[in-house]
Write a protein that holds these residues in place. Structure first.
Motif, PDB file in Angstrom:
ATOM      1  N   VAL A 408       0.858  -1.183   0.000  1.00 22.42           N
ATOM      2  CA  VAL A 408       0.000   0.000   0.000  1.00 22.42           C
ATOM      3  C   VAL A 408       0.891   1.229   0.000  1.00 22.42           C
ATOM      4  N   GLU A 409       0.598   2.173  -0.883  1.00 19.42           N
ATOM      5  CA  GLU A 409       1.368   3.421  -0.945  1.00 19.42           C
ATOM      6  C   GLU A 409       0.417   4.598  -0.841  1.00 19.42           C
ATOM      7  N   VAL A 410       0.817   5.574  -0.016  1.00 17.24           N
ATOM      8  CA  VAL A 410       0.037   6.797   0.180  1.00 17.24           C
ATOM      9  C   VAL A 410       0.931   7.979  -0.169  1.00 17.24           C
ATOM     10  N   VAL A 411       0.424   8.867  -1.029  1.00 12.56           N
ATOM     11  CA  VAL A 411       1.163  10.064  -1.433  1.00 12.56           C
ATOM     12  C   VAL A 411       0.289  11.287  -1.164  1.00 12.56           C
ATOM     13  N   ALA A 412       0.787  12.208  -0.346  1.00  6.76           N
ATOM     14  CA  ALA A 412       0.097  13.474  -0.080  1.00  6.76           C
ATOM     15  C   ALA A 412       0.998  14.610  -0.522  1.00  6.76           C
ATOM     16  N   GLU A 413       0.456  15.504  -1.335  1.00  6.19           N
ATOM     17  CA  GLU A 413       1.221  16.637  -1.845  1.00  6.19           C
ATOM     18  C   GLU A 413       0.424  17.919  -1.627  1.00  6.19           C
ATOM     19  N   SER A 414       1.139  18.973  -1.296  1.00  2.00           N
ATOM     20  CA  SER A 414       0.475  20.264  -1.091  1.00  2.00           C
ATOM     21  C   SER A 414       1.350  21.380  -1.631  1.00  2.00           C
ATOM     22  N   VAL A 415       0.696  22.409  -2.121  1.00  2.00           N
ATOM     23  CA  VAL A 415       1.374  23.612  -2.598  1.00  2.00           C
ATOM     24  C   VAL A 415       0.610  24.810  -2.074  1.00  2.00           C
ATOM     25  N   LEU A 416       1.322  25.700  -1.393  1.00  2.00           N
ATOM     26  CA  LEU A 416       0.734  26.946  -0.918  1.00  2.00           C
ATOM     27  C   LEU A 416       1.445  28.093  -1.624  1.00  2.00           C
ATOM     28  N   ARG A 417       0.690  28.864  -2.390  1.00  2.31           N
ATOM     29  CA  ARG A 417       1.235  30.009  -3.120  1.00  2.31           C
ATOM     30  C   ARG A 417       0.538  31.280  -2.650  1.00  2.31           C
ATOM     31  N   ALA A 418       1.231  32.380  -2.821  1.00  3.37           N
ATOM     32  CA  ALA A 418       0.653  33.662  -2.430  1.00  3.37           C
ATOM     33  C   ALA A 418       0.693  34.632  -3.584  1.00  3.37           C
ATOM     34  N   THR A 419      -0.297  35.503  -3.602  1.00  7.05           N
ATOM     35  CA  THR A 419      -0.297  36.686  -4.460  1.00  7.05           C
ATOM     36  C   THR A 419      -0.376  37.895  -3.532  1.00  7.05           C
ATOM     37  N   ALA A 420      -0.533  39.053  -4.083  1.00  4.34           N
ATOM     38  CA  ALA A 420      -0.529  40.259  -3.253  1.00  4.34           C
ATOM     39  C   ALA A 420      -1.694  40.290  -2.269  1.00  4.34           C
ATOM     40  N   ASP A 421      -2.808  39.627  -2.598  1.00  2.00           N
ATOM     41  CA  ASP A 421      -3.994  39.748  -1.752  1.00  2.00           C
ATOM     42  C   ASP A 421      -4.558  38.432  -1.235  1.00  2.00           C
ATOM     43  N   ALA A 422      -3.945  37.276  -1.587  1.00  2.95           N
ATOM     44  CA  ALA A 422      -4.547  36.013  -1.174  1.00  2.95           C
ATOM     45  C   ALA A 422      -3.502  34.902  -1.092  1.00  2.95           C
ATOM     46  N   PHE A 439      -7.759   5.008  -3.863  1.00  2.00           N
ATOM     47  CA  PHE A 439      -8.503   6.169  -3.374  1.00  2.00           C
ATOM     48  C   PHE A 439      -7.731   7.419  -3.787  1.00  2.00           C
ATOM     49  N   SER A 440      -8.467   8.483  -4.098  1.00  2.00           N
ATOM     50  CA  SER A 440      -7.821   9.769  -4.382  1.00  2.00           C
ATOM     51  C   SER A 440      -8.799  10.899  -4.075  1.00  2.00           C
ATOM     52  N   ARG A 441      -8.207  12.033  -3.719  1.00  3.38           N
ATOM     53  CA  ARG A 441      -9.027  13.213  -3.450  1.00  3.38           C
ATOM     54  C   ARG A 441      -8.143  14.442  -3.565  1.00  3.38           C
ATOM     55  N   SER A 442      -8.738  15.553  -3.909  1.00  4.73           N
ATOM     56  CA  SER A 442      -7.988  16.810  -3.992  1.00  4.73           C
ATOM     57  C   SER A 442      -8.824  17.933  -3.393  1.00  4.73           C
ATOM     58  N   TRP A 443      -8.114  18.933  -2.896  1.00  4.21           N
ATOM     59  CA  TRP A 443      -8.751  20.107  -2.298  1.00  4.21           C
ATOM     60  C   TRP A 443      -8.084  21.350  -2.862  1.00  4.21           C
ATOM     61  N   THR A 444      -8.858  22.389  -3.086  1.00  9.02           N
ATOM     62  CA  THR A 444      -8.341  23.683  -3.521  1.00  9.02           C
ATOM     63  C   THR A 444      -9.094  24.771  -2.769  1.00  9.02           C
ATOM     64  N   VAL A 445      -8.347  25.689  -2.175  1.00 10.42           N
ATOM     65  CA  VAL A 445      -8.993  26.754  -1.415  1.00 10.42           C
ATOM     66  C   VAL A 445      -8.133  28.011  -1.502  1.00 10.42           C
ATOM     67  N   SER A 446      -8.770  29.161  -1.498  1.00 12.39           N
ATOM     68  CA  SER A 446      -8.083  30.457  -1.459  1.00 12.39           C
ATOM     69  C   SER A 446      -8.597  31.250  -0.263  1.00 12.39           C
ATOM     70  N   GLU A 447      -7.680  31.958   0.368  1.00 12.36           N
ATOM     71  CA  GLU A 447      -8.032  32.767   1.530  1.00 12.36           C
ATOM     72  C   GLU A 447      -7.368  34.137   1.400  1.00 12.36           C
ATOM     73  N   PRO A 448      -8.076  35.197   1.775  1.00 14.94           N
ATOM     74  CA  PRO A 448      -7.449  36.521   1.741  1.00 14.94           C
ATOM     75  C   PRO A 448      -6.287  36.607   2.730  1.00 14.94           C
ATOM     76  N   ARG A 449      -5.334  37.478   2.451  1.00 18.00           N
ATOM     77  CA  ARG A 449      -4.125  37.561   3.289  1.00 18.00           C
ATOM     78  C   ARG A 449      -4.398  38.169   4.652  1.00 18.00           C
ATOM     79  N   ARG A 450      -5.382  39.006   4.774  1.00 17.34           N
ATOM     80  CA  ARG A 450      -5.733  39.629   6.062  1.00 17.34           C
ATOM     81  C   ARG A 450      -4.508  40.284   6.720  1.00 17.34           C
ATOM     82  N   LEU A 451      -3.837  41.105   5.965  1.00 19.24           N
ATOM     83  CA  LEU A 451      -2.691  41.878   6.449  1.00 19.24           C
ATOM     84  C   LEU A 451      -1.523  40.981   6.866  1.00 19.24           C
ATOM     85  N   LEU A 452      -1.371  39.862   6.181  1.00 20.05           N
ATOM     86  CA  LEU A 452      -0.226  38.986   6.408  1.00 20.05           C
ATOM     87  C   LEU A 452       0.784  39.143   5.272  1.00 20.05           C
TER      88      LEU A 452
END
Length: 452
Positions: A408-422, A439-452
């Motif tokens: 059994v092999e499990v692979v989890a990958e993530s990428v977090l990128r930023a732009t000027a506002d998110a 089994f496979s699944r993917s997630w995609t989400v964007s969040e505002p920077r909130r002064l970060l």
């Protein structure tokens, strides 16, 4: 935020009613949490804090490594079996006082000695105040009014220690001079006598910025007579959180603010003839995510705007130094072998980026033909001075379990990128069994920077 507050002890430490034994490390990310908890608990309590990273005290690199399980057994024997060997009568605080060593990420043992105290802060502790002065000096008194400036460079920080909750091979900082060359520095005169620090240093800055969002990073280092600069402790403040972490507010460019930069605690002995250095920068990459706006930051000094360092100084030890047994050699039902770890900083001279790359992999074999588990972790963090908003972090974890009945092999990958506002996050998870998709699944989400 409400998300974190529900699990926090800070609203009411009185909810803890049982005796507590805290074990912490000066080079771990939770040193402030543990020492703060010790101060605020009202139950019988003790704390043991060594030079360790986010690892158990019997295996930590750096050491010295100790048999911490023996101390735990004494604690539990007292409170669970009512067997009293005097454990709670010994001083409540056992702290390792670190000393200078040539700065290397791979250092095996940090030189120093154990110190015992009945309370924290220790009796007789006093503040030593050093003022930021002209020409990069840390002085005993505030000098004439003035200011100094530095540009925000998003890639400053790669010489610092890296912190991760178990995800890195080597945590310690390197010689700080490469980062200091790109920072605003203030250095004391050589110390006339040995100086013992135990507790939280404070760095108070009177500062302004040309940006609405700016971080102020402070690093205190021990500068040896040969010029080597060893990190003692650091801290940072996103100045939009100067009044509230939960409710940030943007800076008004050009306005002067008094900033109390939260520093981690330390136990450290500055040797006679050594100097103390404060380095100020706008980033601590890759520990901190770069803020998005270019900035020029100004530090004010003098009696009216006294930017300063406050050191928690203690006298010579009054208690007998604690002694701990070395860690025992333990049998294990598994065999673990590790591949050589990889940790690199890559400066791309064409793209103008700086990338920290880390890889580690291990194989765990169960006795009796129970199978073998191989796992690999990779991390890549990238930033650029030319456009600090465009930072990214990519990580992957791979696990492969091989047993007589299949693989059994499990692979989890993530990428977090930023732009000027998110921030933009992508996560994928894939599981295969004997090479076939399971089994496979993917997630995609964007969040505002909130002064970060």
């Amino acid at each position: 935020s409400p998300y974190w507050r529900g699990a926090s002890l800070r609203p009411d430490y009185g909810r803890i009613e049982c005796p507590i034994f805290l074990i912490a490390g000066w080079r771990d990310g939770y040193s402030s949490t543990m020492l703060r908890m010790f101060q605020r608990l009202t139950v019988p309590r003790k704390i043991l804090i060594g030079p360790w990273v986010h690892s158990r005290p019997n295996v930590s690199v750096p050491g010295p490594r100790i048999d911490y399980a023996r101390e735990m057994a004494r604690f539990f024997a007292r409170w669970l079996r009512d067997e009293d060997d005097g454990f709670m009568d010994e001083p409540a605080v056992a702290a390792y006082m670190q000393e200078f060593a040539p700065p290397r990420r791979t250092r095996d043992v940090t030189p120093g000695s154990w110190r015992a105290e009945r309370a924290f802060p220790p009796q007789g502790a006093a503040d030593l105040v050093l003022h930021l002065g002209p020409e990069g000096v840390l002085a005993d008194a505030a000098g004439p009014p003035g200011h100094d400036e530095f540009d925000y460079l998003a890639t400053v920080g790669v010489s610092n220690g890296y912190w991760s909750a178990g995800g890195l091979s080597f945590y310690l900082a390197e010689d700080q001079r490469p980062d200091e060359a790109r920072s605003l520095c203030y250095t004391s005169a050589p110390l006339a006598r040995e100086t013992h620090l135990l507790g939280w240093p404070r760095v108070i800055l009177h500062a302004s910025s040309t940006a609405r969002v700016a971080t102020f990073v402070a690093k205190l280092s021990d500068v040896a007579p040969d010029g080597a600069s060893a990190l003692i402790v650091d801290g940072s403040l996103n100045a939009t959180r100067r009044a509230s972490v939960a409710e940030p507010s943007p800076l008004e460019p050009g306005t002067v603010y008094e900033l109390d930069v939260p520093m981690a605690p330390t136990g450290y002995v500055l040797g006679a003839g050594h100097r103390l250095r404060l380095a100020l920068a706008g980033s601590d990459f890759p520990n901190l995510w770069p803020t998005p706006e270019p900035a020029r930051n100004r530090i004010y000094r003098g009696a009216a705007r006294p930017s300063r360092v406050i050191l928690p100084v203690v006298g010579p030890p009054a208690e007998v130094s604690p002694v701990f047994a070395p860690p025992p050699s333990l049998d294990s039902p598994v065999r673990v072998s590790a591949e050589p770890p990889l940790q690199q900083v890559i400066h791309d001279q064409v793209a103008g980026t700086v990338t920290m790359h880390n890889r580690r992999a291990t194989t765990t074999v169960l006795e009796g033909g129970g199978g073998a588990l191989w796992n690999e972790s990779r991390l890549r963090a990238t930033a650029t001075d030319a456009d600090p908003a465009q930072a990214s972090v990519a990580g992957s974890h791979r696990y492969r379990l091989e047993r007589p009945d299949g693989t059994v092999e499990v692979v989890a990958e993530s990428v977090l990128r930023a732009t000027a506002d998110a921030f933009h996050l992508e996560i994928t998870l894939a599981v295969t069994r004997n090479g076939a998709p399971y089994f496979s699944r993917s997630w995609t989400v964007s969040e505002p920077r909130r002064l970060l």
